[in-house]
Design an enzyme around this catalytic site. Sequence first.
Site, PDB file in Angstrom:
ATOM      1  CE  LYS A  33     -24.163  19.734  -4.220  1.00  0.00           C
ATOM      2  NZ  LYS A  33     -22.924  20.488  -4.566  1.00  0.00           N
ATOM      3  CG  ASP A  60     -23.528  23.907  -2.382  1.00  0.00           C
ATOM      4  OD1 ASP A  60     -23.460  24.753  -1.466  1.00  0.00           O
ATOM      5  OD2 ASP A  60     -22.974  22.791  -2.325  1.00  0.00           O
ATOM      6  CE  LYS A  62     -20.280  23.782   0.421  1.00  0.00           C
ATOM      7  NZ  LYS A  62     -20.639  23.291  -0.929  1.00  0.00           N
ATOM      8  CG  ASP A  65     -15.834  38.276   0.418  1.00  0.00           C
ATOM      9  OD1 ASP A  65     -15.385  39.252   1.070  1.00  0.00           O
ATOM     10  OD2 ASP A  65     -15.297  37.838  -0.616  1.00  0.00           O
ATOM     11  CB  THR A 124     -20.040  16.093   5.082  1.00  0.00           C
ATOM     12  OG1 THR A 124     -19.947  16.382   3.689  1.00  0.00           O
ATOM     13  CG2 THR A 124     -21.392  16.537   5.610  1.00  0.00           C
ATOM     14  NE  ARG A 215     -18.119  11.830  -5.953  1.00  0.00           N
ATOM     15  CZ  ARG A 215     -17.048  12.063  -5.202  1.00  0.00           C
ATOM     16  NH1 ARG A 215     -15.845  11.776  -5.668  1.00  0.00           N
ATOM     17  NH2 ARG A 215     -17.170  12.598  -4.009  1.00  0.00           N
TER      18      ARG A 215
END
Length: 235
Positions: A33, A60, A62, A65, A124, A215
């Site tokens: 990603k 990704d 997002k 608009d 999230t 991570r």
Amino acid sequence: MPENPLICALDTTDVEQAKTLAAQLSGSVGALKLGLEFFTANGAAGVREIAGSKLPIFLDLKFHDIPNTVAKAIQATAGIDTFMMTVHTAGGRAMLRAAIDASMEVAAMTGKERPLVVGVTVLTSLDQDDLSMLGVRDKLDEQVKRLAGLAQDEGLDGVVCSPYEIETLRKQCGYEFTLVVPGIRPEGSAAGDQKRVMTPKEALDKGADYLVIGRPITEAPDPKKVAQTILKSLK
């Protein structure tokens, strides 16, 4: 589409670091990603470099608009080899439909399979108190269900959701609807800035299609070993 459900989030602006991680993780994760942080720093050229690792790319960004702008943004990815991308479902019906139409145009321009378009419901990093501060009166799970239903009605391939909404959305949207799940933390990992988290095995058992993990893998001394350990835990 990747058979391995693990998607590793390369949350870095450094192309060389991302390429090193991509090489280390080849064969251990299903996809990589790349998000707004990486794209802002390196643009499409940087994404193409990582795509050279031969691992599928989940872009990704997002998009959120007006419909025309989102459509043109997706069309602009035609030269980038991505298998999935994101838009915000809060952009509304016309924007979601424009996104799907644009993804079809990307496929026509490239001669490749159409990239999946999945909608972000509620981040999230947000919880019920955050939604209330934003003026959303409904309960968090009801807001997610509403936005997921809108995404499905307008032809999106699936949504990004927290682990705690998997079962609800499976019942509502069925098993052909792709559920991409961030907020995944292996046992013993810190939650970080995610407020709704779950282990990889728990999320997969509940019906997730793809598990996004960053991570805990990328900051480990041996990222490949961690990814392989997670993959084994799923079996």
